[in-house]
Design an enzyme around this catalytic site. Structure first.
Site, mmCIF file in Angstrom:
data_model
loop_
_atom_site.group_PDB
_atom_site.id
_atom_site.type_symbol
_atom_site.label_atom_id
_atom_site.label_comp_id
_atom_site.label_asym_id
_atom_site.label_seq_id
_atom_site.Cartn_x
_atom_site.Cartn_y
_atom_site.Cartn_z
ATOM 1 C CE LYS A 207 -97.378 23.987 -6.827
ATOM 2 N NZ LYS A 207 -97.084 23.271 -5.613
HETATM 3 C C1 LIG Z 1 -95.959 22.719 -4.577
HETATM 4 C C2 LIG Z 1 -95.327 21.372 -4.654
HETATM 5 C C3 LIG Z 1 -95.442 20.444 -3.615
HETATM 6 C C4 LIG Z 1 -96.000 20.787 -2.260
HETATM 7 O O1 LIG Z 1 -97.288 21.245 -2.299
HETATM 8 P P1 LIG Z 1 -97.911 21.932 -0.982
HETATM 9 O O2 LIG Z 1 -99.389 21.840 -1.246
HETATM 10 O O3 LIG Z 1 -97.417 23.340 -0.984
HETATM 11 O O4 LIG Z 1 -97.487 21.167 0.188
HETATM 12 C C5 LIG Z 1 -94.953 19.167 -3.813
HETATM 13 N N1 LIG Z 1 -94.338 18.820 -4.950
HETATM 14 C C6 LIG Z 1 -94.163 19.693 -5.969
HETATM 15 C C7 LIG Z 1 -93.482 19.245 -7.212
HETATM 16 C C8 LIG Z 1 -94.630 21.009 -5.835
HETATM 17 O O5 LIG Z 1 -94.433 21.880 -6.817
#
Ligand SMILES: *Cc1c(COP(=O)(O)O)cnc(C)c1O
Length: 408
Positions: A207
């Site tokens: 991210k």
């Molecule tokens: C990565 C992601 C999540 C989940 O995030 P985590 O921190 O890995 O639980 C939720 N929604 C979207 C659209 C994502 O890309």
């Protein structure tokens, strides 16, 4: 970074040839590799040495910095965005038998969180070219059971929040934004994280900023904020880390059967140094984005649409839509992989996954726009860590594989 021996290809005479399958790079370019700097490393070590490695002062500081960056009253740090989505649904009062509207163009976590509270994920097709939920199709899916809408700001592009908020207001629904891609995004002058009732962010390794694993919920609602803390820590009536502080020991009370979703200070130690660089990292991704846009003009593929007026795009994913059937996406991904370029697929539409088909009777054909994207999309490396050479390697490889027949 993992380094791989380049594959040596020989022709019939046994002579090495670097014709078509030549690799541009000797080392594998990881998709979504995070940029970790010295300050994070030092802070993690200091955290370990401090003796306070789980939720504590660094988590509190990260929350404070995050709320200030977003401009929200509260920011609650959790161990993932998945946890953030789950507790947001819980505090919104979504119960078994209820329905929650979301987009099929999202990660499994969004739909799964809805299922975890016993509700049904009611999918609404996306619009093109934004790839975000089409607000004009939401109202026809609202029933007496609908309790919430989870718009997903796909790839970092903000959804049409004015329309979504007015629909929610009219039907008395809670809006929980999935902003896992969109920490820097803005819509009509408003920061994402200050528009819906609750907004969920992710600091997973790929991210825009990272804590390894980690998430955050922002809200202006005091009651939601208090409940989130309780739900995220076993349902205890007060923050457990305070129990052992020098304020003196206090008994806890279990008020609900909560979860274990708290963020550790080891994670927050990374976050408090990543967050101040969030806009700098975004500027680097914007540069890479621009370079990709120039380089991929004329390929048998669509580049991402420019940001909508009056919005700020968080540039999380650079997605190409490959011309089908001219290019088979899965073959193309393999061809890039063999040339040491890692990519991602965001996403195989939620309704195409077996569980969603079996449990909710979704089928191919239900959401044509989401399927269109799902069948053609490929996400190229996009991270502040990319060097100019990395970017040129991606470009050269993508252009080679897209233009050559049988690129694999
Ligand atoms: C990565 C992601 C999540 C989940 O995030 P985590 O921190 O890995 O639980 C939720 N929604 C979207 C659209 C994502 O890309």
């Amino acid at each position: 970074m993992k380094s791989k021996q380049p594959e040596i290809i020989t022709d019939n005479s046994g002579q090495a040839t670097d014709k078509r399958k030549r690799k541009v790079r000797d080392s594998f370019l990881i998709f979504g590799s995070p940029l970790i700097e010295q300050a994070e490393i030092d802070e993690v070590i200091a955290t370990l040495r401090s003796g306070w490695i789980s939720t504590g002062p660094r988590t509190a500081k990260f929350e404070e910095l995050f709320a200030a960056y977003i401009g929200s009253k509260h920011a609650l740090a959790l161990n993932s965005c998945s946890a953030a989505l789950h507790v947001s649904l819980l505090v919104s009062g979504v119960k078994p038998g209820d329905e929650v509207i979301t987009s099929p163009m999202t990660f499994a976590a969004t739909g799964n969180a809805i299922i975890h509270v016993g509700a049904k994920p009611v999918l609404v097709d996306i619009e093109l070219p934004s790839m975000n939920i089409n607000p004009d199709l939401i109202e026809e899916k609202i029933t007496a059971k609908t309790k919430a809408i989870i718009p997903v700001h796909f790839a970092g592009r903000p959804c049409r929040m004015d329309r979504i908020m007015s629909i929610a207001k009219k039907h008395n629904l809670v809006v929980i934004e999935d902003a896992a891609h969109a920490i820097e995004a803005r819509y009509n002058g408003k920061k994402i994280g200050t528009i819906g009732n609750l907004t969920c962010f992710s600091f997973y390794v790929t991210k825009n900023i990272v804590t390894g694993e980690g998430g955050m919920v922002t809200t202006d609602n005091d009651e939601f904020a208090e409940k989130i803390q309780t739900y995220a820590l076993h349902g205890l009536s007060m923050g457990a880390w305070k129990r052992y502080s020098d304020e003196g020991f206090k008994h806890y009370e279990v008020v609900i059967p909560g979860y274990k979703y708290n963020m550790m200070d080891i994670q927050a130690a990374i976050g408090i140094h990543q967050l101040p660089r969030v806009e700098r990292y975004l500027r680097r991704r914007e540069e890479v984005w621009k370079r990709y846009d120039q380089a991929f003009e004329g390929l048998p593929a669509k580049i991402p649409a420019p940001p909508e007026p009056n919005t700020k795009h968080a540039r999380h994913l650079y997605t190409l839509l490959l011309d089908k059937p001219r290019i088979d996406r899965d073959d193309f991904q393999q061809a890039l992989y063999r040339r040491n370029i890692g990519t991602g697929i965001h996403f195989i539409a939620l309704h195409l996954h077996p569980y969603y088909q079996q449990e909710f009777a979704y089928k191919r054909g239900d959401f044509p726009n989401a399927e269109y994207v799902s069948d053609r999309t490929i996400s190229l490396p996009l991270s502040a860590k990319l060097s100019d050479e990395d970017v040129e390697d991606v470009i050269e490889t993508v252009c080679t594989c897209a233009k050559e027949k049988n690129a694999r």
